[in-house]
Enzyme design. Sequence first.
Site, PDB file in Angstrom:
ATOM      1  N   GLY A  13       0.630  -1.089   0.153  1.00 32.85           N
ATOM      2  CA  GLY A  13       0.194  -0.380   0.211  1.00 32.85           C
ATOM      3  C   GLY A  13       0.883   1.272   0.022  1.00 32.85           C
ATOM      4  CB  ALA A  15       3.328   2.281   4.963  1.00 37.19           C
ATOM      5  CB  ALA A  45      -8.098   5.096  -0.246  1.00 40.75           C
ATOM      6  CD  GLN A  46     -15.083   5.271  -2.154  1.00 38.78           C
ATOM      7  OE1 GLN A  46     -15.943   6.068  -1.443  1.00 38.78           O
ATOM      8  NE2 GLN A  46     -15.513   4.053  -2.529  1.00 38.78           N
ATOM      9  CD  GLU A 115     -13.005  12.488   3.573  1.00 41.55           C
ATOM     10  OE1 GLU A 115     -12.539  12.167   4.634  1.00 41.55           O
ATOM     11  OE2 GLU A 115     -12.734  12.621   2.206  1.00 41.55           O
ATOM     12  CG  HIS A 235     -16.656   4.402   6.391  1.00 42.87           C
ATOM     13  ND1 HIS A 235     -18.046   5.632   6.152  1.00 42.87           N
ATOM     14  CD2 HIS A 235     -16.182   5.367   5.926  1.00 42.87           C
ATOM     15  CE1 HIS A 235     -17.653   5.961   5.280  1.00 42.87           C
ATOM     16  NE2 HIS A 235     -16.464   6.637   5.639  1.00 42.87           N
ATOM     17  NE  ARG A 281     -14.952   8.210   8.776  1.00 40.40           N
ATOM     18  CZ  ARG A 281     -13.695   7.753   7.928  1.00 40.40           C
ATOM     19  NH1 ARG A 281     -13.036   6.818   7.370  1.00 40.40           N
ATOM     20  NH2 ARG A 281     -13.690   8.604   7.270  1.00 40.40           N
ATOM     21  CG  HIS A 342     -13.056   2.525   7.444  1.00 38.26           C
ATOM     22  ND1 HIS A 342     -12.673   1.977   5.507  1.00 38.26           N
ATOM     23  CD2 HIS A 342     -12.598   3.648   7.177  1.00 38.26           C
ATOM     24  CE1 HIS A 342     -13.001   2.698   5.338  1.00 38.26           C
ATOM     25  NE2 HIS A 342     -11.928   4.057   6.086  1.00 38.26           N
ATOM     26  CD  GLU A 366      -5.703  -0.161   8.430  1.00 38.41           C
ATOM     27  OE1 GLU A 366      -5.842   0.271   7.353  1.00 38.41           O
ATOM     28  OE2 GLU A 366      -7.190  -0.286   9.088  1.00 38.41           O
ATOM     29  NE  ARG A 377      -8.824   6.498   9.789  1.00 39.85           N
ATOM     30  CZ  ARG A 377      -9.552   6.582   8.582  1.00 39.85           C
ATOM     31  NH1 ARG A 377      -8.588   7.962   8.019  1.00 39.85           N
ATOM     32  NH2 ARG A 377     -10.617   6.454   7.882  1.00 39.85           N
ATOM     33  CG  LEU A 383      -4.685   8.001   2.320  1.00 43.05           C
ATOM     34  CD1 LEU A 383      -5.520   8.487   1.299  1.00 43.05           C
ATOM     35  CD2 LEU A 383      -3.870   6.331   1.848  1.00 43.05           C
TER      36      LEU A 383
HETATM   37  C1  SIN Z   1     -13.933   7.862   2.887  1.00 46.71           C
HETATM   38  O1  SIN Z   1     -13.881   8.664   1.837  1.00 46.71           O
HETATM   39  O2  SIN Z   1     -14.499   8.491   3.390  1.00 46.71           O
HETATM   40  C2  SIN Z   1     -12.790   7.593   3.056  1.00 46.71           C
HETATM   41  C3  SIN Z   1     -11.524   8.047   3.809  1.00 46.71           C
HETATM   42  C4  SIN Z   1     -10.529   7.630   4.614  1.00 46.71           C
HETATM   43  O3  SIN Z   1     -11.594   6.885   5.851  1.00 46.71           O
HETATM   44  O4  SIN Z   1     -10.256   8.411   5.645  1.00 46.71           O
END
Ligand code: SIN
Length: 531
Positions: A13, A15, A45-46, A115, A235, A281, A342, A366, A377, A383
Amino acid sequence: MLIKSDYLVIGTGVAGLSLALKAARWGTVNVICKRLIDDTNTNLAQGGIAAVLGEDDQAEFHIRDTLESGVGLCHPETVKAVVESGPAMVRELVDMGVPFTASVEHPDRPELGREGGHSHRRVIHAKDMTGQALQKTLIEKARAEANIKIYEKFQALDILVGGENGRRTAEGAYVLDIEREKVLTFGAKVLVLATGGSGKVYLYTTNPDGASGDGLAMGFRAGARAANMEFIQFHPTCLFHPEARNFLISEAVRGEGARLVDKSGVPFMKNYHPLGDLAFRDIVARAIDAEMKKSGDECVFLDITHRRPDFIRDRFPNIYRTCLALGIDITQEPIPVVPAAHYQCGGLKVDLDGRTDIGALYAVGEVAATGLHGANRLASNSLLEALVMADRAAAASRELLAARPDPARLSAAPAWPSGRLGHAPREAVVIAHSWDEIRRFMWNYVGIVRSDYRLKMAADRLALVKAEIEEFFEKHEVDADLIEVRNIAQVADIIIRSARRRHESRGLNYNLDWPERDDRNFRQDTVLSGG
Ligand code: SIN
């Protein structure tokens, strides 16, 4: 057979690959991954990478948001170091050619997303496929680097530990060559665990199938400490559809105004937190869990239909296409969602340069507990953490190349001893059953809402299954599934033991028997000794 290099990096990944690229400037690097090189959590990862790039943003705001999200358990020096390195890390990626989405108003600047828990727009992204863009660029660079050799379908199963200057020191790893069904010894002066997280410990997860906590399990078995593993992040919005496995609906969708609603279309997040849909979250996931328990419904819904269809299609092309293929037009109808495991906020305890308790053993990404995330987190900080810690660990480990003996002396290392009690007939059903059982009771008893009784039930069941798996492991030749289920059991054990120690509710650890936060007794990491 001994395969040697200066560095052995386990995991591909962000890292692992970014550390490999940096270390390759001064040493030879073997990189192994148990599946294909892009079968990583990074690739899925989005959202993006949180970094202070906006004109109205400042490092102190990002630090404050991270500390608040972590509910008193973040290590402030780690938060400061990671946040302050963010812009430089992003610049490196831009120079490498990662195609981040540009701002419409200022095409020379990146577009910044929002976010949950972030006070400012600061999430740099490549539409809704940030991880994929990052992964692709890193793979291209790693494949072009003469000092890096990549081994796909090579699965590490345990760390080889020796002694040096009176200290336990990593010397390499036993690795299963999956296709040739042979265990090999990889020797290295520096061993790096970059194996990602452990979402597959739970029945429902946004993680890929390989997320079985391998690095954490191996490091812990070798004697390194684990920290804060009770803090598993769920998540809030994983797509709920029988044909969709672990597909995430990015938090960025809420960042662009989507609202969580019940099946009658009634928004509910304001009933739980003043920040509503953009609350931290842990709060959103617990709210959804409470709504589902109250109504008996199988899911809640995420509604972004008030935004223009062309905006939705352009900003979230991957989510739009994936949902449409399953018959859900997100420009016209709400998306069915449920929370799912998640991210592991804890992991192997490391210092600010990624060093574990074992000499020459580093952990990045991670798998590591750096102190950045605390009890929860902040979105898109992972990332960032992986990039910063890979950079720091690569630089810090350089001195070991001159200080450590050549790994060739490992050729005397004992061969992998598994199966020494004979080749009992393989029964795949035993592995599949154990796997399923663990994931189910972890979901039901050690999930979003816990209680002392549920944790005890999980501990009792795990003790049985774990002993069975260990016995099976002793008596059979290893294969990929057996290695993973053994690691899953090890990680489940660490999570349960950590959760049972924390007699309070904080961040992601919510226990009905200890509903209050207790700073006097528990404003500290939960640390378990490995071995
Ligand atoms: C997300 O796109 O919701 C995930 C991002 C994350 O977990 O940092």
